[in-house]
Write a protein that holds these residues in place. Sequence first.
Motif, mmCIF file in Angstrom:
data_model
loop_
_atom_site.group_PDB
_atom_site.id
_atom_site.type_symbol
_atom_site.label_atom_id
_atom_site.label_comp_id
_atom_site.label_asym_id
_atom_site.label_seq_id
_atom_site.Cartn_x
_atom_site.Cartn_y
_atom_site.Cartn_z
ATOM 1 N N MET A 315 0.908 -1.249 -0.146
ATOM 2 C CA MET A 315 -0.048 -0.052 -0.128
ATOM 3 C C MET A 315 0.915 1.108 -0.201
ATOM 4 N N ASN A 316 2.117 1.336 0.965
ATOM 5 C CA ASN A 316 2.916 2.224 0.760
ATOM 6 C C ASN A 316 3.396 2.550 -0.521
ATOM 7 N N ARG A 317 3.738 1.657 -1.131
ATOM 8 C CA ARG A 317 4.596 1.451 -2.241
ATOM 9 C C ARG A 317 3.755 2.230 -3.426
ATOM 10 N N LEU A 318 2.444 1.861 -3.596
ATOM 11 C CA LEU A 318 1.622 2.201 -4.321
ATOM 12 C C LEU A 318 1.596 3.795 -4.219
ATOM 13 N N ARG A 319 1.697 4.248 -3.016
ATOM 14 C CA ARG A 319 1.195 5.702 -2.430
ATOM 15 C C ARG A 319 2.696 6.504 -2.523
ATOM 16 N N GLY A 320 3.904 5.746 -2.800
ATOM 17 C CA GLY A 320 5.169 6.326 -2.904
ATOM 18 C C GLY A 320 5.372 6.740 -1.490
ATOM 19 N N ARG A 321 5.075 5.872 -0.707
ATOM 20 C CA ARG A 321 5.549 6.605 1.010
ATOM 21 C C ARG A 321 6.444 5.248 1.637
ATOM 22 N N LYS A 322 7.214 5.540 2.318
ATOM 23 C CA LYS A 322 8.156 4.716 3.046
ATOM 24 C C LYS A 322 7.660 4.728 4.501
ATOM 25 N N ARG A 323 7.686 3.600 5.141
ATOM 26 C CA ARG A 323 7.217 3.264 6.610
ATOM 27 C C ARG A 323 8.485 3.294 7.365
ATOM 28 N N GLU A 324 8.369 4.194 8.382
ATOM 29 C CA GLU A 324 9.360 4.400 9.473
ATOM 30 C C GLU A 324 9.596 3.097 10.183
ATOM 31 N N ILE A 325 10.693 3.091 11.054
ATOM 32 C CA ILE A 325 10.870 1.444 11.757
ATOM 33 C C ILE A 325 9.751 1.178 12.713
ATOM 34 N N LEU A 326 9.543 0.063 12.963
ATOM 35 C CA LEU A 326 8.381 -0.573 13.507
ATOM 36 C C LEU A 326 9.187 -1.292 14.710
ATOM 37 N N GLU A 327 9.201 -0.586 16.093
ATOM 38 C CA GLU A 327 9.709 -1.245 17.112
ATOM 39 C C GLU A 327 8.833 -2.069 18.039
ATOM 40 N N TYR A 328 9.176 -3.123 18.529
ATOM 41 C CA TYR A 328 8.420 -4.240 19.310
ATOM 42 C C TYR A 328 8.881 -3.948 20.809
ATOM 43 N N LYS A 329 9.889 -3.509 21.155
ATOM 44 C CA LYS A 329 10.225 -3.281 22.509
ATOM 45 C C LYS A 329 9.899 -1.966 23.198
#
Length: 329
Positions: A315-329
């Motif tokens: 979805m982000n690729r289609l919108r030309g966006r990049k996701r920021e890091i996803l942290e689990y701690k």
Amino acid sequence: MTDQFVQQAAATEPTSKTAAVVIGRNEGARLKRCILSLQDQVGQIVYVDSGSTDGSVAAARDLGADVVELDMSRPFTAARARNAGVAALPAECDLVQFVDGDCEVAPGWIDAARQFLAGHDDVAVVCGRRREQHPEVSVYNRLCDAEWDTPVGQALACGGDALMRLAPLRAVGGYRETLIAGEEPELCVRLRQAGWQIWRLDTEMTRHDAQIIRMSQWAKRGRRAGHAFAEGAALHGASPERHWVHETRRALVWGAGLPLALAVLALLLSSWALLGFAIYPLQVLRLARRIPSEQAFFTVLGKFPEALGALEFHMNRLRGRKREILEYK
């Protein structure tokens, strides 16, 4: 490859030519243990900090590490941190041990890995056994411990902990800084394409402290993995690599496509279609024939957060966006 490398390790490369790059954020006492475990094994330790507020920077300096503080106005990734650590190394360094700040390096590991590289000129990366520090604390920690237990010998990729030759690392451009996860396997794809090999030894390397005690943490980690699968497949999914194509496909089929199809059939045709969801416990039973039942259950359940991460990437690729890091701690 066995622990004979630890017993037979010799100073084939001067310790002064081997450095360590440690990355972390708010690791506390774990960072101190990490740096202490490296002090007698390498000539220089570079700690790259990503906005810690717990005194990690001061603690690292007190233990003799050189510190690089990342500019947090730019998007942070572990890949960016590792590249920054490499950039801070002196020219005389030939080898670098990468390690996450929540890990301790086993005594003798770096000598063992250095010995192996000295006898294998075509190997760029060598890694060993990563173990979970406290698998008894939670089922999620046990799952991590099982995940680290990969086959020894020539491998397709390494994890975050590995000893690398600096020359080939720099020649392929280092880590891809835009990746929020899966940066090591992606780097290994490029190294292998350049003619280098990656090896895993049956030798104790690091102890990792996951500290995953809640399902929400585990689900975020799975979501991050799904994102990494999809992005890796987008980068290197073509033949002959087919990098993470099957992992992405399995996540999307089991975690999104199949449940959506069954739900639509139930709405349009008959509620009897919901019986199709029985395929999930059947899949658990099938997997439990070759892996522990606990692991089999979470392998199947994990396809749902993995699918979410993969869909998010596309979805982000289609919108030309990049996701920021996803942290689990």
